[in-house]
Design an enzyme around this catalytic site. Sequence first.
Site, PDB file in Angstrom:
ATOM      1  N   TYR A 313       0.696  -1.208   0.003  1.00  0.00           N
ATOM      2  CA  TYR A 313      -0.157  -0.076  -0.075  1.00  0.00           C
ATOM      3  C   TYR A 313       0.885   1.236  -0.118  1.00  0.00           C
ATOM      4  CZ  TYR A 313      -2.567  -3.700   2.426  1.00  0.00           C
ATOM      5  OH  TYR A 313      -3.263  -4.767   2.728  1.00  0.00           O
ATOM      6  N   CYS A 341      15.348 -10.890  -2.466  1.00  0.00           N
ATOM      7  CA  CYS A 341      15.945 -10.595  -3.826  1.00  0.00           C
ATOM      8  C   CYS A 341      14.856 -10.001  -4.729  1.00  0.00           C
ATOM      9  CB  CYS A 341      16.324 -11.920  -4.367  1.00  0.00           C
ATOM     10  SG  CYS A 341      17.697 -11.903  -5.434  1.00  0.00           S
ATOM     11  N   TYR A 377      -1.755  -6.038  11.061  1.00  0.00           N
ATOM     12  CA  TYR A 377      -1.326  -6.752   9.473  1.00  0.00           C
ATOM     13  C   TYR A 377       0.163  -6.675   9.431  1.00  0.00           C
ATOM     14  CZ  TYR A 377      -6.381  -5.244   9.398  1.00  0.00           C
ATOM     15  OH  TYR A 377      -7.625  -5.353   9.672  1.00  0.00           O
TER      16      TYR A 377
HETATM   17  N1  LLP Z   1     -14.276  -6.161   9.738  1.00  0.00           N
HETATM   18  C1  LLP Z   1     -14.340  -6.657   8.671  1.00  0.00           C
HETATM   19  C2  LLP Z   1     -15.463  -7.339   7.791  1.00  0.00           C
HETATM   20  C3  LLP Z   1     -12.939  -6.346   7.921  1.00  0.00           C
HETATM   21  O1  LLP Z   1     -13.077  -6.738   6.708  1.00  0.00           O
HETATM   22  C4  LLP Z   1     -11.974  -5.625   8.301  1.00  0.00           C
HETATM   23  C5  LLP Z   1     -10.935  -5.455   7.627  1.00  0.00           C
HETATM   24  C6  LLP Z   1     -12.154  -5.166   9.695  1.00  0.00           C
HETATM   25  C7  LLP Z   1     -13.156  -5.649  10.484  1.00  0.00           C
HETATM   26  C8  LLP Z   1     -11.076  -4.600  10.541  1.00  0.00           C
HETATM   27  O2  LLP Z   1     -10.746  -3.543  10.025  1.00  0.00           O
HETATM   28  P1  LLP Z   1      -9.652  -2.439  10.479  1.00  0.00           P
HETATM   29  O3  LLP Z   1     -10.485  -1.803  11.944  1.00  0.00           O
HETATM   30  O4  LLP Z   1      -8.590  -3.299  11.044  1.00  0.00           O
HETATM   31  O5  LLP Z   1      -9.450  -1.547   9.763  1.00  0.00           O
HETATM   32  N2  LLP Z   1      -4.244  -5.355   5.209  1.00  0.00           N
HETATM   33  C9  LLP Z   1      -4.788  -3.924   5.342  1.00  0.00           C
HETATM   34  C10 LLP Z   1      -5.972  -4.020   6.064  1.00  0.00           C
HETATM   35  C11 LLP Z   1      -6.919  -4.848   5.528  1.00  0.00           C
HETATM   36  C12 LLP Z   1      -8.176  -5.060   6.208  1.00  0.00           C
HETATM   37  C13 LLP Z   1      -9.447  -6.059   5.705  1.00  0.00           C
HETATM   38  N3  LLP Z   1     -10.785  -6.012   6.518  1.00  0.00           N
HETATM   39  C14 LLP Z   1      -3.664  -2.925   6.032  1.00  0.00           C
HETATM   40  O6  LLP Z   1      -2.660  -3.434   6.402  1.00  0.00           O
HETATM   41  O7  LLP Z   1      -3.885  -1.922   6.173  1.00  0.00           O
END
Ligand code: LLP
Length: 422
Positions: A313, A341, A377
């Site tokens: 990102y 790599c 994450y």
């Molecule tokens: N609930 C649902 C249905 C979701 O899809 C997600 C995140 C959350 C809760 C939690 O969201 P949060 O509070 O953490 O924003 N890998 C990405 C984030 C992907 C989030 C996917 N779904 C990153 O590193 O920013």
Amino acid sequence: MPKTQSVVALRKTVAGVPIPDLVRQFGTPLFVYDAAVMEQRIEDLKKFDTVRYAQKACSNLAILDFMRRRGVLVDAVSAGEIYRALWAGYVPGGRPPGIVYTADIFDRDALELVVSRGIHVNIGSPDMIDQLGERAPGSDITLRINPGFGHGHSRKTNTGGEHSKHGIWYEQLNDCLRLAGRYGMTVTGLHMHIGSGTDLDHLAQVCQAMERVAGHVGQTIQSISAGGGLPVPYRPGEEYVDLDAYFQLWDTTRRRLEERFGHRVHLEIEPGRYLVAESGFLISEIRAVKRMGTNIFYLLDAGFNNLARPILYGAYHPMSICPSEGDPDRLQAVVVGGPLCESGDIFTQEEGGYVCRRELPVARPGDFLVIEIAGAYGFVMGSNYNSKPLAAEVLVHNGQPHLVRARQTYEDLVRGERVLKI
Ligand code: LLP
């Protein structure tokens, strides 16, 4: 070369423990989580009836157990996450349910598991209603609605609107209600999550959409979930969302629905990032400092196999240096990269892969570099790319570091593989 990013300083401890001690005991790359920070974040959200942890952010069993003991319920998006929740002591049933499965599909394992363990399902596509209805007619379900708009810190974390695969398209609500009725299933709640790392303006719009949809579904609605998405400030100068204002918006929505239905409506929130991001640090060792034209590179023993957010990102993470001896007397603008790599293995990059520089203290091989706000994450998106073992994870509680996941061994890397001698 884009503009230089902002200054970060020296850091000698993580969660109150001297970094050299952590490294001596557990090695690098190392994820360290500070329990006190998670504790505080849980406390911040206590006005909501239920805080449901989106464990995808950091699903180590010790973290899940920590959440459970503090009354935080859990969300699971896969069979693996359901198993983790169960192993951490969560109990499936109850009201509100201890574990909720939220996804857009059931793979076959997940369907089997939710049916056999009686896990509550938050449905993300009409086909799931059919599949669950056939196996477990009469179940209570909640619907995850895509309200037709979304917003995230990156296009890749926007989970609303017609370019997103997530949730039930709001115009398909009637079809889904009919379908549920056919299997004797009751829609007891609604859920909306429009994206990760969004902002208060967008989150506020969700309340209005929720009220509309809930009004349409009617009296069977017992609970509404605000989803996750709460941002945390990663960059200097960024601010926290006004949680009181956010709660007020949702509380007003909930009260309006209560008035309309004549019964209590339970209010959930489902954060991942907010609960764990700031508790986490990725400690690495600088293994090389080299010059390429006008750029100075600090090359670490951690790469995007440990923290993929920058390459995925262009995500910004604060960084700091822990010198192995003495204190550096000046900063310099450097590029920070990993051992892999692959040219994209750079921690200082912007979305689109543009390499940028960061002002960091002058450092040399053997010094430690700490990547901060890495609890969400981070480890969970790690991989074995380039045959790198997954890092170890440590949870610091009351000043004591506890190993909560051993570093993978080289034998672990080939587990299950077979040579055919052909
Ligand atoms: N609930 C649902 C249905 C979701 O899809 C997600 C995140 C959350 C809760 C939690 O969201 P949060 O509070 O953490 O924003 N890998 C990405 C984030 C992907 C989030 C996917 N779904 C990153 O590193 O920013």
